[in-house]
Motif scaffolding. Structure first.
Motif, short mmCIF file in Angstrom:
data_model
loop_
_atom_site.label_atom_id
_atom_site.label_comp_id
_atom_site.label_asym_id
_atom_site.label_seq_id
_atom_site.Cartn_x
_atom_site.Cartn_y
_atom_site.Cartn_z
N THR A 32 12.48 19.77 12.15
CA THR A 32 12.21 19.14 11.19
C THR A 32 13.69 20.05 10.33
OG1 THR A 32 10.17 19.28 11.14
CG2 THR A 32 11.29 19.28 9.04
N ALA A 33 14.08 20.84 10.64
CA ALA A 33 15.36 21.28 10.34
C ALA A 33 16.42 20.15 10.70
CB ALA A 33 15.55 22.97 10.98
N LEU A 34 16.91 20.58 12.25
CA LEU A 34 17.66 19.50 13.18
C LEU A 34 17.41 17.84 12.28
CD1 LEU A 34 17.32 20.64 15.97
CD2 LEU A 34 19.04 21.00 15.20
N HIS A 35 16.81 17.44 11.70
CA HIS A 35 16.41 16.11 11.63
C HIS A 35 17.38 15.97 9.76
CE1 HIS A 35 13.36 14.63 13.82
NE2 HIS A 35 14.54 14.59 14.62
N ALA A 36 16.35 16.94 9.03
CA ALA A 36 17.22 17.30 7.42
C ALA A 36 18.91 17.19 7.86
CB ALA A 36 16.97 18.60 7.31
N SER A 161 5.77 23.36 2.65
CA SER A 161 5.57 21.73 2.91
C SER A 161 6.91 21.03 2.97
CB SER A 161 5.61 20.31 1.41
OG SER A 161 6.73 20.81 0.51
N PRO A 162 7.12 19.95 4.36
CA PRO A 162 8.45 19.41 4.84
C PRO A 162 9.02 19.01 3.26
CG PRO A 162 5.85 18.06 5.55
CD PRO A 162 5.68 18.78 4.76
N ASN A 163 8.62 18.32 2.36
CA ASN A 163 10.04 18.61 1.47
C ASN A 163 10.36 19.18 1.07
OD1 ASN A 163 11.06 15.95 -0.24
ND2 ASN A 163 9.91 17.24 -2.19
N THR A 164 8.98 20.50 0.73
CA THR A 164 10.09 21.51 -0.27
C THR A 164 11.13 22.67 1.54
OG1 THR A 164 7.81 22.13 -1.49
CG2 THR A 164 9.61 23.68 -1.12
N PHE A 165 10.49 22.35 2.21
CA PHE A 165 11.83 23.12 3.43
C PHE A 165 13.09 21.80 3.63
CE2 PHE A 165 12.11 23.40 8.19
CZ PHE A 165 12.39 24.30 8.32
N ARG A 166 12.54 20.78 3.40
CA ARG A 166 14.46 19.51 3.54
C ARG A 166 15.43 20.40 1.63
NH1 ARG A 166 10.87 16.07 5.59
NH2 ARG A 166 10.07 14.98 3.34
#
Length: 309
Positions: A32-36, A161-166
């Motif tokens: 997820t981090a790499l995609h962001a 959440s994924p959005n907060t992480f991004r």
């Protein structure tokens, strides 16, 4: 090996190349981090063997006179030839180079959350071919503890959440950002302190709309709730005091090169008082020309009978 297909935002050749090394516990959010980061304009590559790290970097330099692209490499225990001590040494070597601005990002997560993620995804843990999952997680945590200690930034994704992480990643690694980027969030003390918070303010002393039947089902974003909370005699002195505290700090954070600051406001249920205060702080910071993201972690959670709000 996978790479982002996004065309990266370039940096001047004279400026150090932004380079983020993403590592941490398996299942903590590396992909997820790499995609962001790829969406931000980094060339994001996963599972780069450590012995090839220098070759991959050199292959992405381009021709003389061209702009250096920002890079993000994912490396963890499933990477071929992974050695935590060698990774730390390699990052330390890169930190000495004037042409590279390297940052080591370590992603952490609670063991129970990792167990649930692996159970739900049905994917095997890289260290669990012949052992219980919890033992594999414990062994991995032990193996890479030294990498965590050497990291420039540790993000615990347990409650994100994924959005907060991004959003959090964008705050720390967005390209071309000027000054400290700010995140303001509300939260419920009942559901725990946000681990990413830098400054935390407790507003449980304010009058609680939870006990007003017409206001209880609403949130602090509603004008009637906001007016009720702001009508507390202690509201304005408190909010003005918070602004007086934060305002002078921001130029100092800018001067120190702090990339991201999270301001968290909490109340019992995270639905009323904290939301109202967070909304005002975010509006005030935006009015001061700051880049601000606003989130309400628990505002939509079902209220409990024991004094939520």
């Amino acid at each position: 090996m996978t790479a982002s297909s996004v065309v990266p935002l370039s940096q001047p050749r004279s400026a150090p190349r932004p380079f983020v090394v993403v590592t941490g516990l398996s299942g903590a959010g590396r992909i997820t981090a790499l995609h962001a980061l790829g969406d931000m304009g980094y060339v994001a590559v996963d599972n780069v063997p450590l012995m090839l790290l220098g070759d991959v970097m050199n292959s992405t330099v381009g021709n003389p006179g061209e702009r250096a692209v920002p890079l993000a490499f994912g490396i963890d225990t499933r990477t071929f030839g992974f050695d935590p001590r060698a990774l730390v040494r390699r990052v330390d070597e890169l930190r000495q180079r004037a042409d590279v601005a390297v940052r080591l990002l370590f992603l952490d997560c609670d063991t129970e959350i990792l167990q649930r993620r692996y159970t739900e995804s049905r994917r095997p843990h890289p260290l669990a071919p012949d052992r219980p999952l919890i033992d594999a997680i414990s062994e991995e945590r032990k193996q890479i503890g030294g990498v965590r200690d050497a990291a420039d930034l540790v993000i615990d994704t347990s409650a994100l959440s994924p959005n907060t992480f991004r959003q959090l990643l964008a705050g720390h690694f967005a390209l071309g950002a000027v000054g400290t980027r700010l995140a303001v969030m509300s939260f419920s003390y009942r559901r725990g302190l946000p681990r990413e918070a830098d400054l935390v303010f407790d507003v449980r002393f304010l009058r609680n709309p939870h006990y007003v039947p017409d206001l209880k089902p609403l949130t602090g974003r509603n004008p009637a709730v906001a007016a009720f909370v702001a009508g507390d005699p202690g509201y304005r002195p408190f909010v003005d005091g918070v602004k007086g505290l934060i305002g002078p700090l921001l130029p100092r954070f800018d001067a120190e090169g702090k990339s991201y600051l999270t301001i968290a406001v909490g109340c019992t249920g995270g639905r009323h008082r904290s939301v109202t205060v967070a909304e005002e702080l975010a509006d005030w910071l935006r009015g001061a020309g700051r880049s601000v993201t606003l989130s309400h972690r628990d505002a939509d959670a079902a209220g409990d009978a024991g004094g939520a709000g």
